[in-house]
Write an enzyme that holds these catalytic residues in place. Structure first.
Site, mmCIF file in Angstrom:
data_model
loop_
_atom_site.group_PDB
_atom_site.id
_atom_site.type_symbol
_atom_site.label_atom_id
_atom_site.label_comp_id
_atom_site.label_asym_id
_atom_site.label_seq_id
_atom_site.Cartn_x
_atom_site.Cartn_y
_atom_site.Cartn_z
ATOM 1 N N HIS A 104 55.554 -19.544 -10.143
ATOM 2 C CA HIS A 104 54.731 -19.357 -9.298
ATOM 3 C C HIS A 104 54.509 -20.419 -8.544
ATOM 4 O O HIS A 104 53.870 -21.517 -8.899
ATOM 5 C CB HIS A 104 53.302 -18.358 -10.122
ATOM 6 C CG HIS A 104 53.292 -19.012 -11.341
ATOM 7 N ND1 HIS A 104 53.186 -19.825 -12.041
ATOM 8 C CD2 HIS A 104 51.464 -19.422 -10.371
ATOM 9 C CE1 HIS A 104 52.159 -20.027 -11.962
ATOM 10 N NE2 HIS A 104 51.172 -19.953 -11.765
ATOM 11 N N ASP A 106 50.177 -21.316 -7.237
ATOM 12 C CA ASP A 106 48.388 -20.756 -7.736
ATOM 13 C C ASP A 106 47.968 -20.095 -6.277
ATOM 14 O O ASP A 106 47.635 -20.658 -5.502
ATOM 15 C CB ASP A 106 47.935 -21.705 -8.433
ATOM 16 C CG ASP A 106 47.880 -23.130 -9.374
ATOM 17 O OD1 ASP A 106 48.739 -21.077 -10.660
ATOM 18 O OD2 ASP A 106 47.931 -23.046 -9.418
ATOM 19 N N HIS A 273 55.184 -23.461 -10.152
ATOM 20 C CA HIS A 273 55.431 -23.794 -11.560
ATOM 21 C C HIS A 273 55.533 -23.068 -13.053
ATOM 22 O O HIS A 273 55.033 -21.594 -12.332
ATOM 23 C CB HIS A 273 54.592 -24.653 -12.356
ATOM 24 C CG HIS A 273 52.544 -24.269 -11.505
ATOM 25 N ND1 HIS A 273 52.101 -24.127 -10.780
ATOM 26 C CD2 HIS A 273 52.345 -23.691 -12.750
ATOM 27 C CE1 HIS A 273 51.797 -23.634 -10.442
ATOM 28 N NE2 HIS A 273 51.218 -22.906 -11.759
ATOM 29 N N ARG A 289 41.285 -26.121 -15.053
ATOM 30 C CA ARG A 289 41.589 -26.197 -14.070
ATOM 31 C C ARG A 289 40.259 -25.803 -13.015
ATOM 32 O O ARG A 289 39.943 -25.782 -12.913
ATOM 33 C CB ARG A 289 42.976 -24.998 -13.626
ATOM 34 C CG ARG A 289 43.574 -24.847 -12.798
ATOM 35 C CD ARG A 289 44.253 -23.795 -11.803
ATOM 36 N NE ARG A 289 43.995 -23.418 -11.547
ATOM 37 C CZ ARG A 289 44.193 -21.706 -11.338
ATOM 38 N NH1 ARG A 289 45.440 -21.345 -11.917
ATOM 39 N NH2 ARG A 289 44.314 -21.237 -10.151
HETATM 40 C C1 OGA Z 1 47.951 -22.789 -14.319
HETATM 41 C C2 OGA Z 1 49.209 -22.677 -14.855
HETATM 42 C C3 OGA Z 1 50.525 -23.240 -16.732
HETATM 43 C C4 OGA Z 1 50.267 -23.921 -18.079
HETATM 44 O O1 OGA Z 1 46.976 -23.552 -14.968
HETATM 45 O O2 OGA Z 1 47.836 -22.639 -12.845
HETATM 46 O O3 OGA Z 1 50.186 -21.768 -14.500
HETATM 47 O O4 OGA Z 1 51.061 -24.263 -18.651
HETATM 48 N N1 OGA Z 1 49.587 -23.168 -16.552
HETATM 49 O O5 OGA Z 1 49.188 -23.790 -18.611
HETATM 50 MN MN MN Z 2 49.740 -21.206 -12.403
#
Ligand code: OGA
Ligand code: MN
Length: 298
Positions: A104, A106, A273, A289
């Site tokens: 995806h 974000d 990701h 984040r």
């Molecule tokens: C995010 C995500 C992936 C991870 O924080 O947006 O997709 O490995 N994280 O924590």
């Molecule tokens: Mn993410």
């Protein structure tokens, strides 16, 4: 002295010589911003940053989002979303635990999807000396450029629907399947009707022009895309899987091996990701984040 060290073939670079806990002068910031948009994913090792400093640094790229999952925002810092598997006294996770089960980008389902995200690692799970919970990235710009011309022509002008509702449904199903195979039951906070109605479905071009670099990329993903507009369901499903499988081929990827103290940033207009859930409690993972708001895709 800043240095930039490219790691993957199409994306991923380490930036060293920067202390993100200090204010950056304009010249240093613009070098970082250029390196970021050139490399699509960048990381800084060994950072010691407080939430204020994390916020101050990422705010220089634009306005910060506050995530729809209110219960997982850091107290006193609504711009910080907690990503974690740690449980509170009620046995609920203190953060988003299932972030990134599927490929995806974000907030791609928002009317103004995110420009970039910055994830800061406070605790990483380690087993037998090996860090678990890698995050993988795939460049949608490199993947677009590698498409045959007839596929580029086919996709030009096609739109796809990104849907938070669709995503939540898919995630719940995946969780149930995992639990049926014996995984720990995750107590999800259900979304209120107000939370859900604040994220209506969004219809966007599959081929997206990057708002900063002007590069074209594929803005379609397995987590959030419910369907391609105007195609019968079978055709839509087939094309969706074909494009998504193309994007995540190994040559377009970079995999991040975390260390505590990493600040990793990715360009949500240029990469997708996915998380790797190869760890579980008592191994703890704790990340903060921030997400910079972007603009409507075109
Ligand atoms: C995010 C995500 C992936 C991870 O924080 O947006 O997709 O490995 N994280 O924590
Ligand atoms: Mn993410």
């Amino acid at each position: 002295m800043i240095s930039i060290n490219r790691i993957g073939k199409h994306l991923g670079a380490e930036i060293s010589g920067v202390d993100l806990s200090r204010p950056l002068d304009d010249n240093t910031f613009s070098r970082i911003a250029k390196a970021f948009f050139d490399n699509e994913v960048v990381f800084f090792r060994n950072q010691k940053i407080a939430p204020e400093q994390h916020i101050a640094f990422t705010k220089r790229f634009g306005e910060l989002e506050q995530h729809v999952r209110k219960e997982h925002r850091l107290g006193g810092y609504p711009e910080i979303l907690i990503v974690s598997n740690i449980l509170n006294d009620q046995g609920k996770t203190i953060g988003v635990e299932d972030a990134g089960r599927f490929w995806h980008s974000d907030l791609s389902y928002k009317q103004t999807p995110s420009l970039l995200s910055a994830l800061y690692a406070l605790e990483v799970p380690v087993k037998d000396g090996r860090v678990l919970g890698n995050t993988s990235f795939a460049s949608t710009t490199a993947a677009y450029e590698a498409l045959p011309d007839d596929m580029k022509r086919r996709l030009q002008g096609l739109k796809n629907v990104h849907s938070y509702r669709y995503y939540r449904g898919k995630n719940v199903q995946a969780q149930k399947a995992e639990q049926a195979r014996g995984a720990r039951v995750v107590q999800e906070h259900a979304l209120t009707p107000e939370q859900l109605s604040s994220v209506p479905d969004s219809e966007v071009p599959i081929v997206r022009t990057h708002p900063v670099t002007g590069r074209k990329g594929l803005f379609i993903n397995e987590a959030h895309t419910s369907h391609i507009v105007g195609l019968p369901k079978v055709e839509s499903d087939a094309l969706l899987s074909e494009i998504c499988a193309h994007i995540i081929q190994p040559e377009f990827r970079y995999e991040h091996h975390w260390r505590a103290g990493d600040l990793l940033m990715w360009d949500n207009c240029a990469v997708q990701h996915k998380a790797n859930f190869d760890y579980d409690l008592p191994l703890r993972r704790l990340m903060y984040r921030t997400t910079v708001r972007g603009s409507a895709p075109y």
